[in-house]
Design a protein around this motif. Structure first.
Motif, PDB file in Angstrom:
ATOM      1  N   ILE A 241      21.901 -49.652 -44.953  1.00 34.88           N
ATOM      2  CA  ILE A 241      20.531 -50.094 -44.688  1.00 34.88           C
ATOM      3  C   ILE A 241      19.742 -50.294 -45.995  1.00 34.88           C
ATOM      4  O   ILE A 241      18.680 -50.894 -45.977  1.00 34.88           O
ATOM      5  N   GLU A 242      20.272 -49.782 -47.103  1.00 37.08           N
ATOM      6  CA  GLU A 242      19.658 -50.090 -48.396  1.00 37.08           C
ATOM      7  C   GLU A 242      20.721 -49.930 -49.478  1.00 37.08           C
ATOM      8  O   GLU A 242      21.573 -49.037 -49.402  1.00 37.08           O
ATOM      9  N   GLU A 243      20.660 -50.794 -50.472  1.00 36.24           N
ATOM     10  CA  GLU A 243      21.648 -50.725 -51.559  1.00 36.24           C
ATOM     11  C   GLU A 243      21.018 -51.253 -52.835  1.00 36.24           C
ATOM     12  O   GLU A 243      20.200 -52.182 -52.790  1.00 36.24           O
ATOM     13  N   GLY A 244      21.396 -50.660 -53.926  1.00 34.90           N
ATOM     14  CA  GLY A 244      20.899 -51.158 -55.207  1.00 34.90           C
ATOM     15  C   GLY A 244      21.313 -50.228 -56.324  1.00 34.90           C
ATOM     16  O   GLY A 244      22.092 -49.279 -56.109  1.00 34.90           O
ATOM     17  N   ARG A 245      20.808 -50.517 -57.529  1.00 35.95           N
ATOM     18  CA  ARG A 245      21.072 -49.603 -58.643  1.00 35.95           C
ATOM     19  C   ARG A 245      20.376 -48.287 -58.305  1.00 35.95           C
ATOM     20  O   ARG A 245      19.236 -48.288 -57.794  1.00 35.95           O
ATOM     21  N   THR A 246      21.042 -47.192 -58.613  1.00 35.81           N
ATOM     22  CA  THR A 246      20.518 -45.886 -58.196  1.00 35.81           C
ATOM     23  C   THR A 246      19.103 -45.676 -58.715  1.00 35.81           C
ATOM     24  O   THR A 246      18.223 -45.215 -57.985  1.00 35.81           O
ATOM     25  N   GLU A 247      18.862 -46.065 -59.989  1.00 37.45           N
ATOM     26  CA  GLU A 247      17.516 -45.828 -60.533  1.00 37.45           C
ATOM     27  C   GLU A 247      16.459 -46.640 -59.772  1.00 37.45           C
ATOM     28  O   GLU A 247      15.350 -46.155 -59.541  1.00 37.45           O
ATOM     29  N   ASP A 248      16.831 -47.850 -59.333  1.00 37.25           N
ATOM     30  CA  ASP A 248      15.872 -48.673 -58.575  1.00 37.25           C
ATOM     31  C   ASP A 248      15.571 -48.036 -57.223  1.00 37.25           C
ATOM     32  O   ASP A 248      14.425 -48.024 -56.768  1.00 37.25           O
ATOM     33  N   LEU A 249      16.631 -47.512 -56.569  1.00 32.71           N
ATOM     34  CA  LEU A 249      16.408 -46.886 -55.258  1.00 32.71           C
ATOM     35  C   LEU A 249      15.547 -45.625 -55.385  1.00 32.71           C
ATOM     36  O   LEU A 249      14.708 -45.351 -54.522  1.00 32.71           O
ATOM     37  N   PRO A 253      12.203 -46.778 -53.438  1.00 35.79           N
ATOM     38  CA  PRO A 253      12.982 -46.882 -52.194  1.00 35.79           C
ATOM     39  C   PRO A 253      12.199 -47.702 -51.173  1.00 35.79           C
ATOM     40  O   PRO A 253      11.011 -47.457 -50.969  1.00 35.79           O
ATOM     41  N   ARG A 254      12.851 -48.684 -50.541  1.00 32.59           N
ATOM     42  CA  ARG A 254      12.119 -49.581 -49.646  1.00 32.59           C
ATOM     43  C   ARG A 254      12.302 -49.226 -48.172  1.00 32.59           C
ATOM     44  O   ARG A 254      11.470 -49.557 -47.347  1.00 32.59           O
ATOM     45  N   HIS A 255      13.413 -48.601 -47.838  1.00 37.16           N
ATOM     46  CA  HIS A 255      13.637 -48.247 -46.428  1.00 37.16           C
ATOM     47  C   HIS A 255      13.038 -46.864 -46.154  1.00 37.16           C
ATOM     48  O   HIS A 255      13.252 -45.933 -46.938  1.00 37.16           O
ATOM     49  N   PRO A 256      12.305 -46.716 -45.043  1.00 29.70           N
ATOM     50  CA  PRO A 256      11.723 -45.390 -44.757  1.00 29.70           C
ATOM     51  C   PRO A 256      12.762 -44.267 -44.738  1.00 29.70           C
ATOM     52  O   PRO A 256      12.476 -43.141 -45.154  1.00 29.70           O
ATOM     53  N   TYR A 257      13.996 -44.568 -44.297  1.00 34.65           N
ATOM     54  CA  TYR A 257      15.033 -43.533 -44.265  1.00 34.65           C
ATOM     55  C   TYR A 257      15.404 -43.096 -45.689  1.00 34.65           C
ATOM     56  O   TYR A 257      15.503 -41.899 -45.975  1.00 34.65           O
ATOM     57  N   THR A 258      15.558 -44.068 -46.589  1.00 27.61           N
ATOM     58  CA  THR A 258      15.864 -43.728 -47.994  1.00 27.61           C
ATOM     59  C   THR A 258      14.708 -42.906 -48.566  1.00 27.61           C
ATOM     60  O   THR A 258      14.924 -41.937 -49.311  1.00 27.61           O
ATOM     61  N   SER A 317      20.003 -57.092 -57.356  1.00 26.44           N
ATOM     62  CA  SER A 317      20.997 -56.212 -56.704  1.00 26.44           C
ATOM     63  C   SER A 317      20.377 -55.201 -55.737  1.00 26.44           C
ATOM     64  O   SER A 317      21.026 -54.218 -55.400  1.00 26.44           O
ATOM     65  N   HIS A 318      19.123 -55.368 -55.363  1.00 22.36           N
ATOM     66  CA  HIS A 318      18.476 -54.398 -54.466  1.00 22.36           C
ATOM     67  C   HIS A 318      18.243 -55.079 -53.116  1.00 22.36           C
ATOM     68  O   HIS A 318      17.556 -56.087 -53.031  1.00 22.36           O
ATOM     69  N   LYS A 319      18.867 -54.512 -52.055  1.00 23.13           N
ATOM     70  CA  LYS A 319      18.771 -55.113 -50.722  1.00 23.13           C
ATOM     71  C   LYS A 319      18.335 -54.046 -49.728  1.00 23.13           C
ATOM     72  O   LYS A 319      18.689 -52.872 -49.888  1.00 23.13           O
ATOM     73  N   VAL A 320      17.618 -54.488 -48.696  1.00 30.20           N
ATOM     74  CA  VAL A 320      17.188 -53.522 -47.683  1.00 30.20           C
ATOM     75  C   VAL A 320      17.193 -54.193 -46.307  1.00 30.20           C
ATOM     76  O   VAL A 320      16.897 -55.390 -46.196  1.00 30.20           O
ATOM     77  N   ALA A 321      17.540 -53.416 -45.292  1.00 35.15           N
ATOM     78  CA  ALA A 321      17.493 -53.927 -43.924  1.00 35.15           C
ATOM     79  C   ALA A 321      16.321 -53.259 -43.221  1.00 35.15           C
ATOM     80  O   ALA A 321      16.483 -52.202 -42.576  1.00 35.15           O
ATOM     81  N   CYS A 322      15.143 -53.827 -43.384  1.00 38.26           N
ATOM     82  CA  CYS A 322      13.939 -53.264 -42.764  1.00 38.26           C
ATOM     83  C   CYS A 322      12.913 -54.385 -42.644  1.00 38.26           C
ATOM     84  O   CYS A 322      12.691 -55.126 -43.610  1.00 38.26           O
ATOM     85  N   TRP A 323      12.264 -54.472 -41.472  1.00 40.55           N
ATOM     86  CA  TRP A 323      11.286 -55.559 -41.264  1.00 40.55           C
ATOM     87  C   TRP A 323      10.067 -55.424 -42.177  1.00 40.55           C
ATOM     88  O   TRP A 323       9.343 -56.396 -42.402  1.00 40.55           O
ATOM     89  N   LEU A 324       9.836 -54.240 -42.731  1.00 38.06           N
ATOM     90  CA  LEU A 324       8.685 -54.095 -43.641  1.00 38.06           C
ATOM     91  C   LEU A 324       8.840 -54.956 -44.888  1.00 38.06           C
ATOM     92  O   LEU A 324       7.848 -55.298 -45.533  1.00 38.06           O
ATOM     93  N   ALA A 325      10.106 -55.268 -45.227  1.00 41.63           N
ATOM     94  CA  ALA A 325      10.354 -56.060 -46.447  1.00 41.63           C
ATOM     95  C   ALA A 325      10.220 -57.550 -46.189  1.00 41.63           C
ATOM     96  O   ALA A 325      10.397 -58.361 -47.108  1.00 41.63           O
ATOM     97  N   GLU A 326       9.888 -57.932 -44.945  1.00 42.13           N
ATOM     98  CA  GLU A 326       9.820 -59.357 -44.609  1.00 42.13           C
ATOM     99  C   GLU A 326       8.680 -60.046 -45.381  1.00 42.13           C
ATOM    100  O   GLU A 326       8.725 -61.220 -45.677  1.00 42.13           O
ATOM    101  N   GLY A 327       7.642 -59.286 -45.705  1.00 40.39           N
ATOM    102  CA  GLY A 327       6.554 -59.819 -46.495  1.00 40.39           C
ATOM    103  C   GLY A 327       5.518 -60.568 -45.664  1.00 40.39           C
ATOM    104  O   GLY A 327       5.585 -60.652 -44.475  1.00 40.39           O
TER     105      GLY A 327
END
Ligand code: SF4
Length: 327
Positions: A241-249, A253-258, A317-327
């Motif tokens: 549900i979220e992936e990226g460089r560890t420091e970026d996450l 962090p963009r996903h509420p779970y992360t 390299s930072h991706k998230v599966a969350c509608w909040l990121a839809e903008g």
């Protein structure tokens, strides 16, 4: 960096027969993943989110009731891409331990209790490198143990004569003696005390650096990821549900779970109560509609209950599966 493993849209399900009824557990459900040479790729998430099943798929250890339902896994060995589930089992067997190796949670599942450690090494080396004499296999084991800075006397011990931490180090030594390109480690510090945990993780990191291999590390411990993972994938209900460089996450962090996983980490000097995600993970037998996290999410919208979020690119390299990121 060069890719060593490429995973494309894999689905791996447990198909179970429960009282005559077929039930499906969608343990890994549409996962993409790239493992890069010379990197530590962390996989985080609570128990039951599909982390261990994903590792089984990467290590070609898919056995009933687990089934590969869809998708591809490629090993890239320099000579081209090998379609791991498109070759026959004897070919896959040759790649296990030599291209990718596996460090399990418990050392006792790999170490034979009635064999001295040196004999376990001898059997392992002889079964993978045909034509090695017993003496050559012992010598290879000695050299590897010496290179890792472990005491040579452990070779003459039986597993029960070693501490839990030393047994886990031996398991790691065994898994890396053939110098695999990818080391896959599944919660390798479970049941060890904090100091020993640190030593075991450091050993894995040292081997990864020395051999120039990649390390895929599953642990629910976000503190370990913060320290050694270069890339981080967060899993929830069988998906990344979220992936990226560890420091970026960790920074953004963009996903509420992360966000919850990071907030649950203890901080030096901070005595306030740590926040963990509310509720518990969903049953993989019966996932919620829409976003699987919606029953636990404080930001859920009506859309979240109905539509599964797509993947949004939110940085390099930072991706998230969350509608909040839809903008
Ligand atoms: Fe929360 Fe909706 Fe994002 Fe899911 S998609 S994490 S429910 S805001």
């Amino acid at each position: 960096m060069k890719k060593l493993i490429e995973v494309k849209k894999i689905k791996a399900y447990y198909v179970l027969d429960i009282f005559g009824k077929q039930r499906t557990v969608r343990a890994v459900d549409g996962v993409d993943l790239d493992v890069l040479e010379g990197s530590v790729h962390g996989i985080a998430g609570e128990s039951g989110c599909g982390k261990t099943t994903l590792l089984k798929v990467l290590f070609a250890a898919v056995e009933p009731p687990l089934r590969m339902v869809d998708g591809k896994v490629y090993y890239l060995n320099g000579a081209g891409a090998i379609d791991l589930y498109g070759i026959d089992e004897s070919e896959r067997k040759k790649l296990r331990w030599s291209f990718a190796s596996y460090v399990p949670q418990g050392s006792m599942s790999v170490l034979n209790p009635v064999l001295k450690i040196k004999d376990t090494f001898r059997d392992f080396i002889s079964s993978h490198l045909k034509g090695r004499s017993k003496i050559e296999a012992y010598e290879m084991a000695r050299e590897h143990i010496r290179d890792l800075g472990l005491p040579l006397k452990i070779l003459d011990a039986y597993p029960h004569q070693l501490s839990g931490g030393m047994r886990q180090r031996v398991t790691i030594a065994l898994a890396t003696v053939l110098k695999p390109k990818v080391i896959i480690a599944d919660e390798p510090t479970t049941a060890l005390d904090v100091v020993t945990q640190r030593g075991v993780i450091q050993l894995l990191k040292d081997i990864q650096l020395r051999q120039g291999s990649a390390l895929v590390l599953v642990t629910h411990d976000m503190g370990v990821h913060a320290n050694i993972s270069d890339m981080l994938s967060v899993m929830y209900a069988g998906k990344i549900i979220e992936e990226g460089r560890t420091e970026d996450l960790f920074e953004n962090p963009r996903h509420p779970y992360t966000q919850y996983l990071i907030k649950s980490l203890p901080r030096f000097g901070d005595r306030s109560k740590r926040e963990s995600p509310p509720g518990s993970p969903p049953s993989l037998f019966n996932l919620p509609t829409g976003c699987a996290f919606h029953p636990r999410c404080p930001f859920k919208m009506i859309k979240c209950e109905k539509e599964e979020p797509v993947i949004f690119n939110v940085g390099e390299s930072h991706k998230v599966a969350c509608w909040l990121a839809e903008g």
